[in-house]
Design a protein around this motif. Structure first.
Motif, PDB file in Angstrom:
ATOM      1  N   ALA A  61       0.755  -1.331   0.040  1.00 18.16           N
ATOM      2  CA  ALA A  61      -0.087   0.029   0.099  1.00 18.16           C
ATOM      3  C   ALA A  61       0.964   1.354  -0.010  1.00 18.16           C
ATOM      4  CB  ALA A  61      -0.764  -0.046   1.069  1.00 18.16           C
ATOM      5  N   VAL A  62       1.636   1.043   0.932  1.00 16.63           N
ATOM      6  CA  VAL A  62       2.910   2.378   0.938  1.00 16.63           C
ATOM      7  C   VAL A  62       3.494   2.778  -0.538  1.00 16.63           C
ATOM      8  CG1 VAL A  62       5.093   3.133   1.662  1.00 16.63           C
ATOM      9  CG2 VAL A  62       3.467   2.049   3.150  1.00 16.63           C
ATOM     10  N   GLU A  63       3.674   1.541  -1.157  1.00 12.80           N
ATOM     11  CA  GLU A  63       4.295   1.590  -2.602  1.00 12.80           C
ATOM     12  C   GLU A  63       3.378   2.312  -3.595  1.00 12.80           C
ATOM     13  OE1 GLU A  63       6.975  -1.671  -3.932  1.00 12.80           O
ATOM     14  OE2 GLU A  63       5.808  -1.343  -5.971  1.00 12.80           O
ATOM     15  N   TYR A  64       2.096   1.760  -3.554  1.00  8.79           N
ATOM     16  CA  TYR A  64       1.134   2.182  -4.298  1.00  8.79           C
ATOM     17  C   TYR A  64       0.771   3.749  -4.085  1.00  8.79           C
ATOM     18  CZ  TYR A  64      -3.669   2.887  -6.094  1.00  8.79           C
ATOM     19  OH  TYR A  64      -4.723   3.360  -6.691  1.00  8.79           O
ATOM     20  N   ALA A  65       0.897   4.279  -2.714  1.00 10.95           N
ATOM     21  CA  ALA A  65       0.479   5.414  -2.433  1.00 10.95           C
ATOM     22  C   ALA A  65       1.828   6.329  -3.168  1.00 10.95           C
ATOM     23  CB  ALA A  65       0.436   5.632  -0.878  1.00 10.95           C
ATOM     24  N   ARG A  66       2.914   5.887  -2.717  1.00 12.82           N
ATOM     25  CA  ARG A  66       4.034   6.791  -3.360  1.00 12.82           C
ATOM     26  C   ARG A  66       4.128   6.896  -4.787  1.00 12.82           C
ATOM     27  NH1 ARG A  66       8.128   4.885   0.927  1.00 12.82           N
ATOM     28  NH2 ARG A  66       8.141   6.562   2.514  1.00 12.82           N
ATOM     29  N   SER A  67       3.843   5.862  -5.768  1.00 11.82           N
ATOM     30  CA  SER A  67       3.740   5.825  -6.886  1.00 11.82           C
ATOM     31  C   SER A  67       2.693   6.536  -7.524  1.00 11.82           C
ATOM     32  CB  SER A  67       3.506   4.370  -7.485  1.00 11.82           C
ATOM     33  OG  SER A  67       4.664   3.574  -7.217  1.00 11.82           O
ATOM     34  N   ASN A  68       1.672   6.932  -6.764  1.00  4.64           N
ATOM     35  CA  ASN A  68       0.331   7.848  -7.146  1.00  4.64           C
ATOM     36  C   ASN A  68       0.232   9.155  -6.478  1.00  4.64           C
ATOM     37  OD1 ASN A  68      -0.867   5.839  -9.258  1.00  4.64           O
ATOM     38  ND2 ASN A  68      -0.380   4.453  -7.764  1.00  4.64           N
ATOM     39  N   ASP A  69       1.338   9.675  -5.763  1.00 10.16           N
ATOM     40  CA  ASP A  69       1.311  10.792  -4.943  1.00 10.16           C
ATOM     41  C   ASP A  69      -0.074  10.802  -3.811  1.00 10.16           C
ATOM     42  OD1 ASP A  69       3.677  11.963  -5.827  1.00 10.16           O
ATOM     43  OD2 ASP A  69       2.481  12.535  -7.565  1.00 10.16           O
ATOM     44  N   LEU A  70      -0.097   9.670  -3.143  1.00 12.91           N
ATOM     45  CA  LEU A  70      -1.254   9.554  -2.284  1.00 12.91           C
ATOM     46  C   LEU A  70      -0.854   9.768  -0.835  1.00 12.91           C
ATOM     47  CD1 LEU A  70      -3.133   6.515  -3.914  1.00 12.91           C
ATOM     48  CD2 LEU A  70      -3.663   8.949  -4.251  1.00 12.91           C
ATOM     49  N   LYS A  71      -1.838   9.711   0.197  1.00 16.68           N
ATOM     50  CA  LYS A  71      -1.408   9.713   1.337  1.00 16.68           C
ATOM     51  C   LYS A  71      -2.253   8.776   2.045  1.00 16.68           C
ATOM     52  CE  LYS A  71       1.262  13.494   1.511  1.00 16.68           C
ATOM     53  NZ  LYS A  71       2.559  13.419   1.919  1.00 16.68           N
ATOM     54  N   ILE A  72      -1.661   8.123   3.309  1.00 14.82           N
ATOM     55  CA  ILE A  72      -2.280   7.032   3.886  1.00 14.82           C
ATOM     56  C   ILE A  72      -2.547   7.527   5.478  1.00 14.82           C
ATOM     57  CG2 ILE A  72      -2.050   4.706   4.866  1.00 14.82           C
ATOM     58  CD1 ILE A  72      -0.552   4.099   2.379  1.00 14.82           C
ATOM     59  N   LYS A  73      -3.876   6.930   5.913  1.00 20.75           N
ATOM     60  CA  LYS A  73      -3.994   7.165   7.703  1.00 20.75           C
ATOM     61  C   LYS A  73      -4.050   5.701   7.825  1.00 20.75           C
ATOM     62  CE  LYS A  73      -6.196  10.219  10.073  1.00 20.75           C
ATOM     63  NZ  LYS A  73      -6.728  10.951  10.703  1.00 20.75           N
ATOM     64  N   PRO A  74      -3.148   5.163   8.737  1.00 20.36           N
ATOM     65  CA  PRO A  74      -3.250   3.818   9.277  1.00 20.36           C
ATOM     66  C   PRO A  74      -3.887   3.510  10.326  1.00 20.36           C
ATOM     67  CG  PRO A  74      -1.220   4.786   9.924  1.00 20.36           C
ATOM     68  CD  PRO A  74      -1.907   5.842   9.179  1.00 20.36           C
ATOM     69  N   LEU A  75      -5.328   3.415  10.246  1.00 15.54           N
ATOM     70  CA  LEU A  75      -6.178   3.547  11.655  1.00 15.54           C
ATOM     71  C   LEU A  75      -6.255   1.980  12.229  1.00 15.54           C
ATOM     72  CD1 LEU A  75      -9.340   5.436  11.051  1.00 15.54           C
ATOM     73  CD2 LEU A  75      -7.764   5.874  12.385  1.00 15.54           C
ATOM     74  N   CYS A  76      -6.189   1.061  11.223  1.00 15.29           N
ATOM     75  CA  CYS A  76      -6.018  -0.322  11.759  1.00 15.29           C
ATOM     76  C   CYS A  76      -4.603  -0.529  12.655  1.00 15.29           C
ATOM     77  CB  CYS A  76      -5.423  -1.200  10.315  1.00 15.29           C
ATOM     78  SG  CYS A  76      -4.944  -2.819  10.772  1.00 15.29           S
ATOM     79  N   PRO A  77      -4.781  -1.060  13.649  1.00 17.06           N
ATOM     80  CA  PRO A  77      -3.798  -1.290  14.878  1.00 17.06           C
ATOM     81  C   PRO A  77      -2.529  -1.721  14.087  1.00 17.06           C
ATOM     82  CG  PRO A  77      -5.819  -1.882  15.749  1.00 17.06           C
ATOM     83  CD  PRO A  77      -5.973  -1.612  14.259  1.00 17.06           C
ATOM     84  N   PHE A  78      -2.559  -2.818  13.351  1.00 21.59           N
ATOM     85  CA  PHE A  78      -1.654  -3.449  12.870  1.00 21.59           C
ATOM     86  C   PHE A  78      -0.517  -2.630  11.865  1.00 21.59           C
ATOM     87  CE2 PHE A  78       0.825  -5.613   9.617  1.00 21.59           C
ATOM     88  CZ  PHE A  78       1.711  -6.507  10.123  1.00 21.59           C
ATOM     89  N   GLU A  88      10.564   6.114   8.221  1.00 15.73           N
ATOM     90  CA  GLU A  88      10.604   6.627   6.695  1.00 15.73           C
ATOM     91  C   GLU A  88       9.219   6.788   5.926  1.00 15.73           C
ATOM     92  OE1 GLU A  88      11.773   3.727   8.043  1.00 15.73           O
ATOM     93  OE2 GLU A  88      11.333   1.956   6.770  1.00 15.73           O
ATOM     94  N   LEU A  89       8.235   6.165   6.656  1.00 17.83           N
ATOM     95  CA  LEU A  89       6.954   6.102   6.118  1.00 17.83           C
ATOM     96  C   LEU A  89       6.252   7.520   6.316  1.00 17.83           C
ATOM     97  CD1 LEU A  89       5.893   2.494   6.799  1.00 17.83           C
ATOM     98  CD2 LEU A  89       6.971   3.381   4.668  1.00 17.83           C
ATOM     99  N   GLU A  90       6.683   8.320   7.242  1.00 19.35           N
ATOM    100  CA  GLU A  90       5.979   9.626   7.864  1.00 19.35           C
ATOM    101  C   GLU A  90       5.693  10.470   6.782  1.00 19.35           C
ATOM    102  OE1 GLU A  90       4.623  10.466  10.818  1.00 19.35           O
ATOM    103  OE2 GLU A  90       5.193   8.348  11.255  1.00 19.35           O
ATOM    104  N   ASP A  91       6.355  10.379   5.462  1.00 22.02           N
ATOM    105  CA  ASP A  91       5.944  11.295   4.613  1.00 22.02           C
ATOM    106  C   ASP A  91       4.671  11.194   3.809  1.00 22.02           C
ATOM    107  OD1 ASP A  91       7.160   8.815   3.423  1.00 22.02           O
ATOM    108  OD2 ASP A  91       7.315   9.947   1.619  1.00 22.02           O
ATOM    109  N   ILE A  92       4.281   9.856   3.941  1.00 21.84           N
ATOM    110  CA  ILE A  92       2.843   9.514   3.162  1.00 21.84           C
ATOM    111  C   ILE A  92       1.991   9.502   4.264  1.00 21.84           C
ATOM    112  CG2 ILE A  92       3.794   8.229   1.212  1.00 21.84           C
ATOM    113  CD1 ILE A  92       3.045   5.886   2.503  1.00 21.84           C
ATOM    114  N   ARG A  93       2.080   9.610   5.476  1.00 21.47           N
ATOM    115  CA  ARG A  93       1.030   9.532   6.550  1.00 21.47           C
ATOM    116  C   ARG A  93       0.234  10.795   6.699  1.00 21.47           C
ATOM    117  NH1 ARG A  93       2.556   7.903  12.573  1.00 21.47           N
ATOM    118  NH2 ARG A  93       1.719   5.836  12.279  1.00 21.47           N
ATOM    119  N   PHE A  94      -0.980  10.778   6.764  1.00 24.44           N
ATOM    120  CA  PHE A  94      -1.952  12.025   7.230  1.00 24.44           C
ATOM    121  C   PHE A  94      -2.552  11.504   8.366  1.00 24.44           C
ATOM    122  CE2 PHE A  94      -6.466  11.399   6.201  1.00 24.44           C
ATOM    123  CZ  PHE A  94      -6.526  10.137   5.581  1.00 24.44           C
TER     124      PHE A  94
END
Length: 94
Positions: A61-78, A88-94
């Motif tokens: 999912a991170v790779e997909y987000a980076r490839s498409n200029d997207l941001k991710i909010k990881p609500l799932c505890p895992f 290093e994943l902070e740049d795509i977190r919102f």
């Protein structure tokens, strides 16, 4: 052999992981606007536990987000735990 597919209907989607053609787990998400999505669930079948497949789903999912200029909010505890462990994943977190 591990294979990960992405399914998306424009409102929600999932990354599905297969090992040797057998369903091994999934990570689901919902869109939160055109450039953001929220990971709401990650699950791996018990038979495939302990192999790092859940983290592979999150990283896909991170790779997909980076490839498409997207941001991710990881609500799932895992997924949140994976993000917390990898600064290093902070740049795509919102």
């Amino acid at each position: 052999m591990i294979k990960i597919d992405r399914e998306d209907n424009g409102k929600k989607g999932r990354f599905v992981i297969y090992e040797n053609g057998e369903f091994a787990g999934e990570m689901t998400y919902v869109w939160a606007g055109p450039i953001k999505f929220i990971i709401d669930h990650t699950g791996v079948e018990e038979k495939f536990g302990g192999q790092g497949l859940g983290e592979k789903l999150v990283m896909e999912a991170v790779e997909y987000a980076r490839s498409n200029d997207l941001k991710i909010k990881p609500l799932c505890p895992f997924a949140k735990k994976v993000f917390d462990r990898h600064s290093e994943l902070e740049d795509i977190r919102f």
